[in-house]
Design a protein around this motif. Structure first.
Motif, PDB file in Angstrom:
ATOM      1  N   ARG A  32       0.995  -1.225  -0.140  1.00 31.88           N
ATOM      2  CA  ARG A  32       0.009  -0.048   0.140  1.00 31.88           C
ATOM      3  C   ARG A  32       0.715   1.283  -0.325  1.00 31.88           C
ATOM      4  N   LEU A  33       1.145   1.907  -0.979  1.00 32.15           N
ATOM      5  CA  LEU A  33       1.413   3.348  -1.599  1.00 32.15           C
ATOM      6  C   LEU A  33       0.933   4.307  -0.331  1.00 32.15           C
ATOM      7  N   HIS A  34       1.870   5.213  -0.270  1.00 32.72           N
ATOM      8  CA  HIS A  34       1.354   6.942   0.272  1.00 32.72           C
ATOM      9  C   HIS A  34       0.300   6.251   1.126  1.00 32.72           C
ATOM     10  N   SER A  35       1.562   5.211   2.646  1.00 29.99           N
ATOM     11  CA  SER A  35       0.257   4.691   3.166  1.00 29.99           C
ATOM     12  C   SER A  35       1.631   5.459   4.208  1.00 29.99           C
ATOM     13  N   MET A  36       1.299   6.694   5.329  1.00 28.08           N
ATOM     14  CA  MET A  36       2.081   6.862   6.425  1.00 28.08           C
ATOM     15  C   MET A  36       1.460   6.317   7.412  1.00 28.08           C
ATOM     16  N   VAL A  37       2.143   5.723   7.964  1.00 26.25           N
ATOM     17  CA  VAL A  37       2.119   5.182   9.669  1.00 26.25           C
ATOM     18  C   VAL A  37       2.195   6.298  10.394  1.00 26.25           C
ATOM     19  N   ASP A  38       1.810   6.586  11.469  1.00 27.62           N
ATOM     20  CA  ASP A  38       1.870   7.666  12.714  1.00 27.62           C
ATOM     21  C   ASP A  38       1.893   7.075  13.833  1.00 27.62           C
ATOM     22  N   LYS A  39       1.211   6.149  14.292  1.00 21.52           N
ATOM     23  CA  LYS A  39       1.273   5.747  15.818  1.00 21.52           C
ATOM     24  C   LYS A  39       1.255   3.847  15.420  1.00 21.52           C
ATOM     25  N   VAL A  40       1.622   3.471  16.562  1.00 22.52           N
ATOM     26  CA  VAL A  40       2.098   1.955  16.979  1.00 22.52           C
ATOM     27  C   VAL A  40       1.298   1.723  18.595  1.00 22.52           C
ATOM     28  N   ASP A  41      -0.072   0.946  17.987  1.00 25.40           N
ATOM     29  CA  ASP A  41      -0.680   0.403  19.417  1.00 25.40           C
ATOM     30  C   ASP A  41      -0.122  -0.664  19.699  1.00 25.40           C
ATOM     31  N   ARG A  42       1.003  -0.898  20.573  1.00 23.20           N
ATOM     32  CA  ARG A  42       1.292  -2.235  20.901  1.00 23.20           C
ATOM     33  C   ARG A  42       0.388  -3.069  21.928  1.00 23.20           C
ATOM     34  N   THR A  96      -2.239  -2.898  17.077  1.00 22.87           N
ATOM     35  CA  THR A  96      -2.511  -2.180  15.451  1.00 22.87           C
ATOM     36  C   THR A  96      -2.058  -1.024  15.254  1.00 22.87           C
ATOM     37  N   VAL A  97      -1.828  -0.766  13.954  1.00 23.28           N
ATOM     38  CA  VAL A  97      -0.917   0.844  13.601  1.00 23.28           C
ATOM     39  C   VAL A  97      -1.662   1.972  12.824  1.00 23.28           C
ATOM     40  N   HIS A  98      -1.743   2.956  13.111  1.00 23.50           N
ATOM     41  CA  HIS A  98      -2.565   3.798  12.097  1.00 23.50           C
ATOM     42  C   HIS A  98      -1.649   4.617  11.601  1.00 23.50           C
ATOM     43  N   GLY A  99      -2.384   5.034  10.791  1.00 26.12           N
ATOM     44  CA  GLY A  99      -2.030   5.737  10.258  1.00 26.12           C
ATOM     45  C   GLY A  99      -2.652   6.850   8.474  1.00 26.12           C
ATOM     46  N   GLY A 114      -4.956  11.412   2.247  1.00 19.76           N
ATOM     47  CA  GLY A 114      -6.004  11.818   3.081  1.00 19.76           C
ATOM     48  C   GLY A 114      -7.205  11.377   4.265  1.00 19.76           C
ATOM     49  N   ASN A 115      -6.913   9.918   3.502  1.00 23.47           N
ATOM     50  CA  ASN A 115      -7.954   8.552   4.342  1.00 23.47           C
ATOM     51  C   ASN A 115      -6.703   8.545   5.617  1.00 23.47           C
ATOM     52  N   GLU A 116      -7.612   8.195   6.639  1.00 22.02           N
ATOM     53  CA  GLU A 116      -6.533   7.697   7.914  1.00 22.02           C
ATOM     54  C   GLU A 116      -6.835   6.095   8.152  1.00 22.02           C
TER      55      GLU A 116
END
Ligand SMILES: Cc1cc2nc3c(=O)[nH]c(=O)nc-3n(C[C@H](O)[C@H](O)[C@H](O)COP(=O)(O)OP(=O)(O)OC[C@H]3O[C@@H](n4cnc5c(N)ncnc54)[C@H](O)[C@@H]3O)c2cc1C
Length: 438
Positions: A74-84, A88-91, A95-97
């Protein structure tokens, strides 16, 4: 099992590919923030130099090949948080979360070029060289009427200097805060690299710190240091890289590199890490160190794929073998330098020997300088550095084998290395150095 990989370059795509080849029943998702996967970043200085005119040659495998293999890239998919805790990973993707769950997480988010918060860094005309778009932008910015200042005299700064020289820029200056360039080598090797740059007309400002940038109409006009102001159309920041790891809270070194064991496990049993965002175990220093090299990223990447699916792996072989060319000179090192041995409080002896690249009666032999670092009691070789005009760099690989295998100077001195006059002397420079190290 669902395996999520953050970052899709050398380490990440090696891991993804390995899992799909060896354990294809696993679901593999790669989240990559840019539009590129799997490219040879090490080729960028030569693309900028125009030794390679085609940027696509650095794309090692297109994304379709991985997708055909069954990797969900999945390109252009930037992770900003990992909830260990919830795994889960969030990103964000365009523009879409998004939130993605994982059973195992592999962090291969690499590193970014360091740009310190100095006044004027927002001006146009200031570049870094880390990604393919960086390389395209820098290449387009260089021309024969440009005054260029490179900031940083490490191996990337020096490779960029060579690129600028080959592009015949109008003026070239290199500013380095330390008193030497190439500080991962001992000083005499840095001095030789500096002499080579000067020989080709580079103005060297050593022991000088950049304090900011000035400009007009949003465009760079000068690089400011604690000792002067240098007119510039282009400035290139090459002061090192920083691991991209802010989105996860596992154990890290002070610079942010994720601490991994020799199976690339982190302090969280479900999180693995490899490449420029992680540490490697140094075989000689016997500690976790940060060695952001493509050599390590590719090996660790392949092994972390195996490790994440439960196979036994062990990567404890990093010794920092590296090489570079600066115009007419080649430099290479492996294991520890004298400086590193000193810093680590190791017992060591050194020997520096000059000899020839090949037999004197075959045309154009060149001087090679070899420095060995070895244990004074056991004579086990701990490190080597080499420089010379040609046929120097690749010889480091013999020393790398010796360091990796814990060979003594005598064992290396009598190893059955090949000989024919165009390539070597009957006692190769490697053996001359080893036999002189008593
Ligand atoms: C100019 C240059 C020359 C080099 N020359 C050499 C050489 O000659 N020899 C050598 O051994 N090494 C060399 N290297 C080093 C080598 O390129 C790196 O060690 C290697 O690229 C590291 O690979 P990696 O996959 O670990 O990290 P990276 O290449 O940094 O890739 C990480 C990937 O993760 C992505 N990413 C980052 N954060 C996120 C996020 N939050 N979410 C999603 N994706 C993310 C990035 O976009 C990137 O694609 C050179 C590097 C440069 C810049």
């Amino acid at each position: 099992m669902k395996i999520v990989i953050i970052g899709g370059n050398a380490a990440g795509m090696s891991a993804a590919s390995r899992i799909k080849r060896k354990a294809p029943e696993n679901e593999v998702i790669v989240l990559e923030k840019s539009g590129d996967v799997s490219y040879g970043a090490c080729g960028m200085p030569y693309y900028v130099a125009d030794l390679n005119p085609d940027i696509d040659l650095m794309r090692i495998r297109p994304v379709e090949v991985f997708r055909e293999q069954g990797v969900d890239v999945r390109l252009h998919s930037m992770v900003d948080k990992v909830d260990r805790e919830h795994k889960t990973v969030h990103g964000t993707c365009e523009g879409n979360e998004f939130t993605e769950s994982y059973d195992k997480l592999i962090v291969t988010s690499g590193s970014s070029a360091i740009v310190p918060p100095l006044p004027g860094t927002e001006l146009s005309g200031i570049y870094t060289l880390k990604t393919l778009p960086d390389a395209a932008a820098l290449k387009a910015a260089l021309s024969e009427d440009k005054r260029v200042v490179i900031i940083g005299g490490g191996y990337i700064g020096l490779e960029i200097a060579e690129a600028c020289l080959l592009r015949k820029v109008k003026e070239l200056r290199l500013v380095e805060a330390m008193d030497h360039v190439l500080t991962t080598f001992d000083d005499e090797f840095g001095d030789a690299a500096a002499a080579e740059l000067k020989k080709h007309g580079v103005e060297l400002c050593l022991g000088e710190k950049v304090t900011g940038f000035t400009g007009e109409d949003g465009k760079l006009t000068a690089v400011e240091t604690d000792k002067g102001s240098y007119p510039a159309d282009v400035a290139i920041m090459a002061i090192g890289v920083r691991p991209n790891t802010a989105f996860i809270d596992v154990d890290k070194l002070r610079n942010g590199a994720i601490i991994t064991d020799t199976a690339m496990r982190t302090s969280d049993p479900d999180v693995f890490s490899a490449g420029d965002c992680a540490t490697v175990w140094h075989r000689i220093l016997k500690e976790n160190v940060y060695l952001p090299l493509g050599t390590n990223a590719n090996k660790q990447g392949r092994l972390v794929g195996d490790s994440a699916v439960g196979k036994q792996v062990c990567f404890d072989r990093a010794i920092g073998t590296s090489m570079l060319r600066v115009m007419d000179m080649e430099f290479a090192c492996t294991g520890v330098t004298e400086k590193a041995a000193e810093r680590a409080g190791m017992k060591y002896k050194t020997k520096t020997v000059k000899s020839r690249s090949h037999a004197r009666y075959y045309p154009d032999p060149k001087e090679l300088t070899i420095k060995l670092i070895y244990d004074p009691d056991t004579k086990v070789i701990l490190g080597a550095q080499i420089m010379g005009e040609k046929e120097a760099a690749l010889r480091i690989d013999v020393f790398a084998c010796a360091v990796d295998r814990g060979m003594t100077t005598e064992e290396l001195g009598f190893m059955d290395l090949g000989y024919a006059p165009p390539f070597a002397s009957v006692w190769d420079a490697i053996q001359i150095a080893a036999n002189a190290s008593k």
